[in-house]
Design a protein around this motif. Structure first.
Motif, PDB file in Angstrom:
ATOM      1  N   VAL A   1       0.377  -1.673  -0.062  1.00 59.51           N
ATOM      2  CA  VAL A   1      -0.339  -0.500  -0.103  1.00 59.51           C
ATOM      3  C   VAL A   1       0.803   1.587   0.184  1.00 59.51           C
ATOM      4  O   VAL A   1       0.631   1.926  -0.639  1.00 59.51           O
ATOM      5  N   GLU A   2       1.768   2.125   0.767  1.00 60.19           N
ATOM      6  CA  GLU A   2       3.613   2.110   0.915  1.00 60.19           C
ATOM      7  C   GLU A   2       3.685   2.516  -0.432  1.00 60.19           C
ATOM      8  O   GLU A   2       3.230   4.152  -0.691  1.00 60.19           O
ATOM      9  N   SER A   3       4.701   2.339  -1.182  1.00 56.88           N
ATOM     10  CA  SER A   3       4.617   2.266  -2.927  1.00 56.88           C
ATOM     11  C   SER A   3       4.959   1.112  -3.480  1.00 56.88           C
ATOM     12  O   SER A   3       5.526   1.167  -4.743  1.00 56.88           O
ATOM     13  N   GLY A   4       3.922  -0.299  -3.288  1.00 60.33           N
ATOM     14  CA  GLY A   4       3.789  -1.310  -4.664  1.00 60.33           C
ATOM     15  C   GLY A   4       4.929  -1.622  -4.626  1.00 60.33           C
ATOM     16  O   GLY A   4       5.296  -3.132  -5.415  1.00 60.33           O
ATOM     17  N   GLY A   5       6.304  -1.324  -2.656  1.00 63.35           N
ATOM     18  CA  GLY A   5       7.578  -2.184  -3.369  1.00 63.35           C
ATOM     19  C   GLY A   5       8.311  -1.323  -3.765  1.00 63.35           C
ATOM     20  O   GLY A   5       9.121  -2.380  -4.134  1.00 63.35           O
ATOM     21  N   ASN A   6       8.411  -0.732  -4.500  1.00 63.92           N
ATOM     22  CA  ASN A   6       9.311   0.260  -4.698  1.00 63.92           C
ATOM     23  C   ASN A   6      10.393   1.531  -4.699  1.00 63.92           C
ATOM     24  O   ASN A   6       9.993   2.177  -3.409  1.00 63.92           O
ATOM     25  N   GLN A   7      11.142   0.770  -3.797  1.00 66.77           N
ATOM     26  CA  GLN A   7      12.424   1.842  -3.787  1.00 66.77           C
ATOM     27  C   GLN A   7      12.498   2.855  -3.989  1.00 66.77           C
ATOM     28  O   GLN A   7      12.684   4.231  -3.427  1.00 66.77           O
ATOM     29  N   GLY A   8      12.470   3.227  -5.478  1.00 67.53           N
ATOM     30  CA  GLY A   8      12.292   4.386  -6.274  1.00 67.53           C
ATOM     31  C   GLY A   8      11.076   5.697  -5.851  1.00 67.53           C
ATOM     32  O   GLY A   8      11.583   6.738  -5.783  1.00 67.53           O
ATOM     33  N   ALA A   9      10.184   4.867  -5.014  1.00 65.70           N
ATOM     34  CA  ALA A   9       9.066   5.869  -4.500  1.00 65.70           C
ATOM     35  C   ALA A   9       9.630   6.833  -3.565  1.00 65.70           C
ATOM     36  O   ALA A   9      10.371   6.551  -2.190  1.00 65.70           O
ATOM     37  N   GLU A  10       8.687   7.893  -4.142  1.00 65.54           N
ATOM     38  CA  GLU A  10       9.280   9.164  -2.860  1.00 65.54           C
ATOM     39  C   GLU A  10       8.377   9.807  -3.119  1.00 65.54           C
ATOM     40  O   GLU A  10       7.490  10.111  -4.268  1.00 65.54           O
ATOM     41  N   SER A  11       7.367  10.662  -2.056  1.00 69.55           N
ATOM     42  CA  SER A  11       5.903  11.181  -1.735  1.00 69.55           C
ATOM     43  C   SER A  11       6.602  12.690  -1.641  1.00 69.55           C
ATOM     44  O   SER A  11       7.108  12.680  -1.717  1.00 69.55           O
ATOM     45  N   PRO A  12       5.461  13.354  -2.099  1.00 70.38           N
ATOM     46  CA  PRO A  12       5.117  15.000  -1.850  1.00 70.38           C
ATOM     47  C   PRO A  12       5.420  15.325  -0.741  1.00 70.38           C
ATOM     48  O   PRO A  12       6.242  16.282  -0.527  1.00 70.38           O
ATOM     49  N   ALA A  13       5.753  14.694   0.614  1.00 73.19           N
ATOM     50  CA  ALA A  13       5.786  14.620   2.229  1.00 73.19           C
ATOM     51  C   ALA A  13       7.114  14.989   2.481  1.00 73.19           C
ATOM     52  O   ALA A  13       7.924  14.948   3.284  1.00 73.19           O
ATOM     53  N   GLY A  14       7.439  13.626   0.959  1.00 71.77           N
ATOM     54  CA  GLY A  14       9.460  13.215   1.727  1.00 71.77           C
ATOM     55  C   GLY A  14       9.583  12.192   2.151  1.00 71.77           C
ATOM     56  O   GLY A  14      10.427  11.323   2.619  1.00 71.77           O
ATOM     57  N   ALA A  15       8.598  11.421   2.096  1.00 70.97           N
ATOM     58  CA  ALA A  15       8.926  10.095   2.676  1.00 70.97           C
ATOM     59  C   ALA A  15       9.345   8.984   1.609  1.00 70.97           C
ATOM     60  O   ALA A  15       9.170   9.437  -0.042  1.00 70.97           O
ATOM     61  N   ILE A  16      10.105   8.481   2.097  1.00 63.88           N
ATOM     62  CA  ILE A  16      11.101   7.495   0.965  1.00 63.88           C
ATOM     63  C   ILE A  16      11.256   5.902   1.025  1.00 63.88           C
ATOM     64  O   ILE A  16      10.713   5.303   2.118  1.00 63.88           O
ATOM     65  N   GLY A  17      11.036   5.472  -0.785  1.00 64.20           N
ATOM     66  CA  GLY A  17      11.490   3.850  -0.524  1.00 64.20           C
ATOM     67  C   GLY A  17      10.249   3.090  -0.139  1.00 64.20           C
ATOM     68  O   GLY A  17       8.987   3.390  -0.303  1.00 64.20           O
ATOM     69  N   VAL A  18      10.306   1.525   0.274  1.00 68.63           N
ATOM     70  CA  VAL A  18       9.122   0.525  -0.135  1.00 68.63           C
ATOM     71  C   VAL A  18       8.293   0.792   0.972  1.00 68.63           C
ATOM     72  O   VAL A  18       7.730   0.807   0.682  1.00 68.63           O
ATOM     73  N   MET A  19       8.766   1.479   1.925  1.00 69.93           N
ATOM     74  CA  MET A  19       7.726   1.617   2.878  1.00 69.93           C
ATOM     75  C   MET A  19       7.613   2.952   3.500  1.00 69.93           C
ATOM     76  O   MET A  19       6.796   3.450   4.584  1.00 69.93           O
ATOM     77  N   GLN A  20       7.877   3.860   2.153  1.00 71.61           N
ATOM     78  CA  GLN A  20       7.716   5.301   2.775  1.00 71.61           C
ATOM     79  C   GLN A  20       8.650   5.920   3.970  1.00 71.61           C
ATOM     80  O   GLN A  20       7.330   6.068   4.320  1.00 71.61           O
TER      81      GLN A  20
END
Length: 221
Positions: A126-145
């Motif tokens: 739910v956080e990132s779909g398992g994507n380490q490259g994901a980064e939210s607008p708020a600055g959450a980083i990686g797989v589990m944000q």
């Protein structure tokens, strides 16, 4: 009236039916009735036979297309991805973490912090779909944000996939301990923070958090 052409067509229909096991009998046994019906309806015998041939051909096509159609339907259907060592999920679309190395990291982190790997997997999806490259607008980083401040408090580097997952699993462990093992509250706290959950004594009335909790629990259950 020259019936030789009609008889030829009738023989072909019978051969088609017999070879493909199409029910309904062989036209040759009842062709006189076919001719009589055709004449009563004002149709030419050739037209009646052609219609019967077309119907038989359609039946043959339907019989022969079954397996191919089923395979196409199966190919279009979403396939469930199973993680090694994990119970499969059937609700909410299933776990999306299909990377074998990623699934092993989730498993290792879950064992290290004694958190159900299915819960860690559901949060990661739910956080990132398992994507380490994901980064939210708020600055959450990686797989589990993980937020940078949270990652720092957990002693992990959020840009390292393995450390990121370990940090997420450890944070889940902390939330579970804070709320007496209540998974729903722990998941809500992962998203909105523990203070918000304590304030409302449950899932905060934030649409984003409520939707988040529903998605995670649908995958986890």
């Amino acid at each position: 009236m020259d019936l030789s052409g009609v008889r030829h067509i009738q023989a072909r229909i019978a051969d088609i039916q017999e070879r493909f096991g199409i029910p309904g009998g062989v036209p040759g046994l009842d062709f006189d009735n076919v001719l009589n019906k055709a004449m009563h309806k004002g149709e030419k015998p050739g037209q009646a036979a052609q219609k019967e041939e077309a119907a038989a051909a359609a039946a043959v096509e339907a019989a022969g297309a079954g397996t191919g159609a089923e395979k196409q339907q199966e190919a279009r259907a979403p396939r469930e991805v199973k993680l090694t060592g994990y119970a499969p999920h059937t609700k909410g679309g299933g776990i999306l973490l299909s990377d074998a190395s990623l699934s092993q990291m989730v498993k290792a982190a879950s064992e290290k912090y004694q958190v159900d790997p299915k819960l860690v997997s559901a949060v990661a999806e739910v956080e990132s779909g398992g994507n380490q490259g994901a980064e939210s607008p708020a600055g959450a980083i990686g797989v589990m944000q993980l937020m940078p401040d949270t990652a720092a408090s957990l002693g992990v580097n959020p840009y390292d996939k393995q450390q990121n997952i370990e940090g997420g699993a450890r944070y889940l462990r902390q939330m579970l301990d804070s709320f007496g093992g209540d998974v729903k509250k722990a998941v809500a706290a992962y998203n909105a923070g523990p203070n918000a959950v304590k304030k409302y004594d449950g899932v905060p009335p934030y649409p984003e958090t409520q939707n988040y909790v529903d998605k995670v629990l649908d995958l986890y259950r």
